[in-house]
Design an enzyme around this catalytic site. Sequence first.
Site, PDB file in Angstrom:
ATOM      1  N   LYS A  14       0.825  -1.224   0.000  1.00  0.00           N
ATOM      2  CA  LYS A  14       0.000   0.000   0.000  1.00  0.00           C
ATOM      3  C   LYS A  14       0.849   1.260   0.000  1.00  0.00           C
ATOM      4  CE  LYS A  14      -1.982  -1.054   3.620  1.00  0.00           C
ATOM      5  NZ  LYS A  14      -2.449  -0.883   4.977  1.00  0.00           N
ATOM      6  N   ARG A  89     -10.936   1.517   8.258  1.00  0.00           N
ATOM      7  CA  ARG A  89     -10.663   0.118   8.546  1.00  0.00           C
ATOM      8  C   ARG A  89     -11.789  -0.534   9.326  1.00  0.00           C
ATOM      9  NH1 ARG A  89      -4.325   0.340   8.996  1.00  0.00           N
ATOM     10  NH2 ARG A  89      -3.835  -1.755   9.600  1.00  0.00           N
ATOM     11  N   ARG A 123      10.158  -7.715   6.792  1.00  0.00           N
ATOM     12  CA  ARG A 123      10.285  -6.244   6.806  1.00  0.00           C
ATOM     13  C   ARG A 123      11.271  -5.778   7.869  1.00  0.00           C
ATOM     14  NH1 ARG A 123       4.258  -3.798   6.057  1.00  0.00           N
ATOM     15  NH2 ARG A 123       3.927  -4.348   8.230  1.00  0.00           N
ATOM     16  N   ARG A 156       9.707  -3.985  13.077  1.00  0.00           N
ATOM     17  CA  ARG A 156       8.632  -3.193  13.672  1.00  0.00           C
ATOM     18  C   ARG A 156       8.043  -3.970  14.843  1.00  0.00           C
ATOM     19  NH1 ARG A 156       4.249  -0.940   9.417  1.00  0.00           N
ATOM     20  NH2 ARG A 156       2.800  -1.966  10.801  1.00  0.00           N
ATOM     21  N   ARG A 167      -3.549  -9.390  13.448  1.00  0.00           N
ATOM     22  CA  ARG A 167      -3.846  -8.359  12.445  1.00  0.00           C
ATOM     23  C   ARG A 167      -4.585  -8.946  11.258  1.00  0.00           C
ATOM     24  NH1 ARG A 167       1.652  -5.909  12.649  1.00  0.00           N
ATOM     25  NH2 ARG A 167       1.736  -5.992  10.394  1.00  0.00           N
TER      26      ARG A 167
HETATM   27  P1  AMP Z   1      -0.397   0.079   9.629  1.00  0.00           P
HETATM   28  O1  AMP Z   1       0.881   0.840   9.581  1.00  0.00           O
HETATM   29  O2  AMP Z   1      -1.401   0.554   8.607  1.00  0.00           O
HETATM   30  O3  AMP Z   1      -0.170  -1.407   9.623  1.00  0.00           O
HETATM   31  O4  AMP Z   1      -1.074   0.418  11.047  1.00  0.00           O
HETATM   32  C1  AMP Z   1      -0.410   0.078  12.245  1.00  0.00           C
HETATM   33  C2  AMP Z   1      -1.406   0.060  13.403  1.00  0.00           C
HETATM   34  O5  AMP Z   1      -2.008   1.364  13.563  1.00  0.00           O
HETATM   35  C3  AMP Z   1      -2.591  -0.887  13.234  1.00  0.00           C
HETATM   36  O6  AMP Z   1      -2.282  -2.228  13.581  1.00  0.00           O
HETATM   37  C4  AMP Z   1      -3.589  -0.247  14.199  1.00  0.00           C
HETATM   38  O7  AMP Z   1      -3.245  -0.540  15.559  1.00  0.00           O
HETATM   39  C5  AMP Z   1      -3.356   1.245  13.987  1.00  0.00           C
HETATM   40  N1  AMP Z   1      -4.227   1.777  12.917  1.00  0.00           N
HETATM   41  C6  AMP Z   1      -3.831   2.267  11.714  1.00  0.00           C
HETATM   42  N2  AMP Z   1      -4.890   2.687  10.978  1.00  0.00           N
HETATM   43  C7  AMP Z   1      -5.987   2.441  11.741  1.00  0.00           C
HETATM   44  C8  AMP Z   1      -7.389   2.641  11.548  1.00  0.00           C
HETATM   45  N3  AMP Z   1      -7.901   3.177  10.429  1.00  0.00           N
HETATM   46  N4  AMP Z   1      -8.231   2.247  12.534  1.00  0.00           N
HETATM   47  C9  AMP Z   1      -7.755   1.723  13.680  1.00  0.00           C
HETATM   48  N5  AMP Z   1      -6.449   1.502  13.931  1.00  0.00           N
HETATM   49  C10 AMP Z   1      -5.560   1.861  12.978  1.00  0.00           C
END
Ligand code: AMP
Length: 218
Positions: A14, A89, A123, A156, A167
């Site tokens: 993404k 999300r 990663r 990470r 996740r």
């Molecule tokens: P990502 O970098 O997109 O994998 O996001 C990392 C973490 O941020 C996720 O596992 C969630 O804990 C939080 N997060 C990111 N975007 C959202 C969202 N739209 N709604 C809720 N939690 C989010």
Amino acid sequence: MRKYVIMGVQGSGKSTQAAMLARDLDLVRITVGDMFRWHIQQHTKIGAHVRRTMAVGKLVDDDLVESMVQERLQLHDWNYGFIIDGFPRSRKQAEFFLESYDIDAVIYLDLPDEEVRRRVLARRLCAGCGMDYNLINDRPTVEGRCDVCGGELVTREDDTEEALATRLREYHEETGPVLEIFRRKECVVIVDARPDAITVQQEIRHRLGLPEYVEKDD
Ligand code: AMP
């Protein structure tokens, strides 16, 4: 003015795809996960609130995410449009979003869970400058060290087998309904995320009726 949402499971590319589109089309790129990581790094109140939730791979509560995205969009610095990565999300976030914004397209990057596991566990992130690496196809020149700043490469905190399993489960439970909401608006473009980044980018552009991607040196 173009308003896009990019969706896809962790590791589907993404952020790479969003960055390629944003750079060429002068879109403002809004990455919700990065906004939270910034808060954690800066030890803000929001950072303290989301740190544990993120570390175990759970979703942050809708109200907080919605207010952060709303505040960001209210800056109105997106003259040519925006691309949002990592939002919405959940069904609630999607409904909230569609009340305020007309979306031109939702780009959905489709990747099987097995491939997600393989990519995500490879990663690495530079602890110094935040540069991303991947031990499958984007290795650093010196093992464990950042090519740009020489910083240490780390995993990470939420890229563990356990957090990834959570996740993936949450992703399928929460994101499926979001896709359904957007599908009703007939603006979803589903793209196979398995090929290399440039092939995926060309397919996105073809499907959105945009000019072809041209590789640049800078
Ligand atoms: P990502 O970098 O997109 O994998 O996001 C990392 C973490 O941020 C996720 O596992 C969630 O804990 C939080 N997060 C990111 N975007 C959202 C969202 N739209 N709604 C809720 N939690 C989010």
